[in-house]
Structure formats: C-alpha cells, structure tokens
Enzyme design. Structure first.
Site, PDB file in Angstrom:
ATOM      1  N   HIS A 336       0.838  -1.203   0.000  1.00  0.00           N
ATOM      2  CA  HIS A 336       0.000   0.000   0.000  1.00  0.00           C
ATOM      3  C   HIS A 336       0.876   1.258   0.000  1.00  0.00           C
ATOM      4  O   HIS A 336       0.621   2.210  -0.752  1.00  0.00           O
ATOM      5  CB  HIS A 336      -0.914   0.001   1.228  1.00  0.00           C
ATOM      6  CG  HIS A 336      -1.957  -1.069   1.220  1.00  0.00           C
ATOM      7  ND1 HIS A 336      -1.654  -2.390   1.438  1.00  0.00           N
ATOM      8  CD2 HIS A 336      -3.306  -1.010   1.032  1.00  0.00           C
ATOM      9  CE1 HIS A 336      -2.758  -3.113   1.384  1.00  0.00           C
ATOM     10  NE2 HIS A 336      -3.786  -2.299   1.131  1.00  0.00           N
ATOM     11  N   HIS A 379      -0.529  -2.820   8.680  1.00  0.00           N
ATOM     12  CA  HIS A 379       0.899  -3.099   8.505  1.00  0.00           C
ATOM     13  C   HIS A 379       1.636  -2.647   9.753  1.00  0.00           C
ATOM     14  O   HIS A 379       1.182  -1.761  10.499  1.00  0.00           O
ATOM     15  CB  HIS A 379       1.464  -2.357   7.283  1.00  0.00           C
ATOM     16  CG  HIS A 379       1.379  -3.133   6.005  1.00  0.00           C
ATOM     17  ND1 HIS A 379       2.248  -4.141   5.688  1.00  0.00           N
ATOM     18  CD2 HIS A 379       0.511  -3.034   4.964  1.00  0.00           C
ATOM     19  CE1 HIS A 379       1.937  -4.645   4.497  1.00  0.00           C
ATOM     20  NE2 HIS A 379       0.877  -3.986   4.040  1.00  0.00           N
ATOM     21  N   ASP A 383       7.255  -1.844   8.224  1.00  0.00           N
ATOM     22  CA  ASP A 383       6.894  -2.111   6.829  1.00  0.00           C
ATOM     23  C   ASP A 383       6.771  -0.817   6.041  1.00  0.00           C
ATOM     24  O   ASP A 383       7.220  -0.722   4.891  1.00  0.00           O
ATOM     25  CB  ASP A 383       5.571  -2.880   6.762  1.00  0.00           C
ATOM     26  CG  ASP A 383       5.609  -4.172   7.552  1.00  0.00           C
ATOM     27  OD1 ASP A 383       6.725  -4.655   7.816  1.00  0.00           O
ATOM     28  OD2 ASP A 383       4.527  -4.681   7.894  1.00  0.00           O
TER      29      ASP A 383
END
Length: 469
Positions: A336, A379, A383
């Site tokens: 993302h 997340h 990350d």
C-alpha cells in the site's frame, strides 16, 4: 615576442635552458640591454648588476629592430649540430625552441668548458617586445597553487573533450526528440505483470507458512488505539492517487516514456518485495483480521499457484474481496505504501512546477493514507518505513541516471553496479536530457473529426454516391 635557444655540443655538457621572460635571483641571470633592441642573457656564477645601455626612443626606426630579430633567429638555426635537435615553435606570435638533449641542469648551476671559461653557447638571445606575461617554470618564486599564472591542470597526459549537457539547450540531433519506442514500453509492462504475478504467488505460499502467534511489538500499536476503518480509507486514497497518476500520464506529451518508467520502477519494487516477504514471514499485525483458510496437508504447488493467480484479480485489496480469497503474511514491506509513494513521486516529477498545490496534495494524500494504514494495524510501522526508503531510493537513482547521460555513461558511476542498471541503459539509451513537463491531448481534433465523419452511402454497384444529389 620571439625567443630562440642555442643547443650546446656534447663536449661542453651544456644544457639548453627553458625559455623564461621573468628573471629571478634563483636562476642567477644577468641581463644586458644592447642598442640594437636585443636583450642578451648570460649565465654567470653570480648575479651582477649592469646598467642598461641606451634605449631607442619612440621615434626610432622599427624596421631596424625587425631585421635584427630575423638575423638572430637565422643564426641559431644554422648552429645546431648532431648532439641536439632544435625545434622551433610559434604560438600566438611567441616563438620558442626545444631540445631533445637528455642532460639536465639544476637551477643556479653553471657549467664551463674544458679551459674553465664560459662558452658562447651559454648565451641565450631573445628579442625584446611589448610587455607580456608568460607562465614561468616550476623554479620561479611566484609559482604556487594560488598564483594567477599557475596552470589549472597538470600537463601529464592527452586531453579529452568534455561535453556539458545544459538543460536549456535545443536538441542537437534527432535523438533528443524523445522517441516513443512503444516496444520498450511493452517490455516494461510485461515485466510489471510478471512481478505482480510473482507477488501474489509468493503471498499464496507465505499464507501457508506465516506464524500463528500474537503480533510483534510495535510502538505505534502500543501508544495509539486501533482504528478499524483506517485500512479502507487508505485503500480509497491509494486508488484515487494512482488514478490521478494515470490521467497525468495520459495527457503528458511523452506519455510512452513516463509509462515505461512507471512500469519498470514498479517491477523492480515488486520484485524486491517478493524476496523480503519470502525470507521473513511475520505474524499478523491485526489479530481480528480474518484470513482465508489454509490448505494444510492438502497443499500442492499447483493449488498454491492457482490461488495466487486468482487473488491477483482482486489487486490485493480488501475492497475487492468478493472472491473470498484473503491472503495474509505480506508485511515486509508494505505494498500500500509502495503505490502511495510512487504515485506522489511521479506526480511531482512530471506535472508542471507551478502546480505546487497538486504536489502538496499528492504528498498529503500519501501521508494520510500511510498513517491510517498503520493505525488500522494493516501493517507494522517498519513495513511502511522500509517501503518508503525502497521507493524513493530506486526512483531517485533511476531518474538521476536517465536524465544525465554523462553520469550514466561514466566509468566511475557506482550506481552502475545496480542489478537493474543494464536494463536502464537499454530503456533510456535514446534519452539525452530530462523529459520536459509538457502536455497535449492524446487524440487530436482531426482524429476526432475523422472518427465521427459521416460515411458516404454507396450505390448498388459499389460506387460512392455524390454528397449532394
């Protein structure tokens, strides 16, 4: 000013001196000014001060001085022997002589002939001219690294021509016109498809292996409570940012180049993400997130691949989970964040500079999406950080090489050690300068008119009827 140097024979062991107009005490030089407008320099064991002779006035005969200069030059040319070769050169009106004699003499030393007297070969005759500044030798006291007359570069090897690429220069060749090269764009697009498919297949394999343990400790998870709807907001912002980028590429004048770079950079990032996901599977960041059931003992390679290909049609988003395939374990690093950061980078790079509001808005959308991604426990924080650094390093390194051929072709370019650099040289081989930020309509007005132009009806015999009957 003409300067001539006489070469001594081997018996006297005299060495021709390098021409130098500036006289210094280090070289122990006496200067005598003759009436015939010729300066005679004699090497002696010590420095003597001799008053200058009569100087010609401004109304003197200039032709007489020119004749004496020519006679002095002819005299030296006739006196060279087999032990030394005198080479006469002339640069900007200054004549110089060089010898191939191999003996050297230190500054301040004086050599004599066998009888202990000075030879006539020790005399250097130079013609006086108007005042002119010439760089001295290394023994000159005025030579230093900060001196005005010091050479900028040492004369140690052959010079090489260097071409400076100026951004404002007009195209010097047809190669500077940014060819479309749709074949290269197609290759980059296929690379992106392969990388995306590899991502989903890797995720399908990790789904069978990620540890079923509580989430790893994260400082954001500990300080801020979970926001369940944050992941859906992040994905909506991500889709809006990426669609805006596609619209920008569509109306960009060099859309083929921008699209090719987007696909190639995306393939690099997704390829590296496959490796990081595979080597270190981590537990779910959100314990309440529901994942698809595992195959368990019935898992086969074909089932894992088919599940990964099927999940690819959902683009890995929770918004499109109608196929009921939700895979878990794709954490390091965040996909993302990858889409959000790359979209903001491309919008800022290829949109006009005066659209600073658009630039700030794109980064605001990126920041909000990343923040809510972490707050929703979609997340881990690590990350997002790793994804940001991976995207920005690859993007900036690629565009630096693509925009400056002098860096791309340099043998000292350390970025050429990147594994993707050979592909960059092939993709950007016909790009000689930065891509301008210009836009146009992908379909011209004439093409639209031709598409909607009324087709004339034809008769029974196939001939076209006249427009007006």
């Amino acid at each position: 000013m003409s300067v001539t140097v006489e070469v001594a024979d081997e018996e006297t062991h005299d060495v021709p001196l390098v021409e130098q107009v500036r006289t210094t005490p280090d070289q122990n030089v006496d200067v005598k000014v003759q009436e015939n407008n010729v300066v005679t320099t004699k090497i002696g064991p010590k420095l003597e001060t001799i008053p200058a002779a009569k100087m010609q006035d401004d109304n003197g005969d200039e032709e007489k001085a020119e004749n004496s200069e020519g006679a002095a030059a002819e005299k030296v040319e006739k006196q060279h022997d087999d032990d030394g070769v005198v080479v006469h050169e002339e640069t900007d009106g200054v004549a110089s002589s060089r010898s191939s004699h191999h003996d050297k003499q230190k500054p301040g030393e004086t050599k004599k002939s066998g009888d202990g007297k000075m030879d006539d070969d020790d005399i250097i005759t130079t013609a006086r001219s108007s005042s002119r500044r010439i760089c001295g030798s290394a023994a000159s006291s005025s030579d230093s690294e900060t001196a005005d007359d010091a050479p900028l570069l040492p004369d140690e090897g052959p010079s090489h021509a260097v071409r400076l690429e100026m951004p404002g220069d007009k195209p010097a060749s047809p190669h500077d016109r940014f060819p479309k090269t749709p074949l290269k764009t197609l290759v980059a697009f296929l690379m992106l498809v392969v990388a995306a498919a590899g991502n989903t297949i890797t995720l399908s394999w990790i789904h069978e292996r990620y540890p079923l343990t509580p989430p790893l400790p994260d400082i954001v998870f500990e300080l801020i409570p979970k926001i369940p709807w944050g992941l859906r907001l992040c994905e909506n912002l991500m889709i809006g940012s990426f669609v805006s980028l596609l619209v920008l590429i569509l109306f960009h004048r060099h859309r083929w180049i921008v699209l090719r770079r987007l696909c190639f950079i995306g393939s690099i990032l997704y390829g590296m993400r496959c490796i990081t996901m595979m080597v270190t599977p981590v537990p779910k960041a959100d314990e309440d997130f529901e994942c698809s059931p595992r195959f368990g003992e019935n898992a086969t390679f074909s089932l894992i691949v088919m599940r990964g290909v099927w999940s690819m049609f959902g683009l890995g988003l929770n918004l499109f989970d109608n196929q009921k395939v939700v895979l878990c374990g794709d954490y390091i690093y965040s996909g993302h964040t990858l889409v959000l950061v790359v979209s903001a980078l491309f919008i800022g790079e290829y949109s006009p500079r005066r659209f600073y509001i658009l630039h700030w808005l794109s980064w605001l959308v990126c920041s909000v999406g990343v923040i809510f991604l972490v707050l929703s426990h979609g997340h881990y924080t690590i990350d997002v950080i790793l994804s940001y650094f991976a995207c920005t390093r690859v993007f900036w390194a690629y565009h630096t090489q693509a925009a400056h051929p002098s860096i791309r072709l340099s043998v000292q370019n350390h970025q050429a050690k990147e594994f993707w650099f050979p592909l960059l040289r092939w993709f950007e081989g016909d790009i000689r300068r930065p891509v301008p930020r210009r836009f146009d309509c992908p379909i011209s007005y004439s093409q639209v008119c031709n598409a909607f132009r009324r087709v004339r009806p034809r008769g029974r015999n196939g001939a076209a009827r006249p427009a007006f009957e």
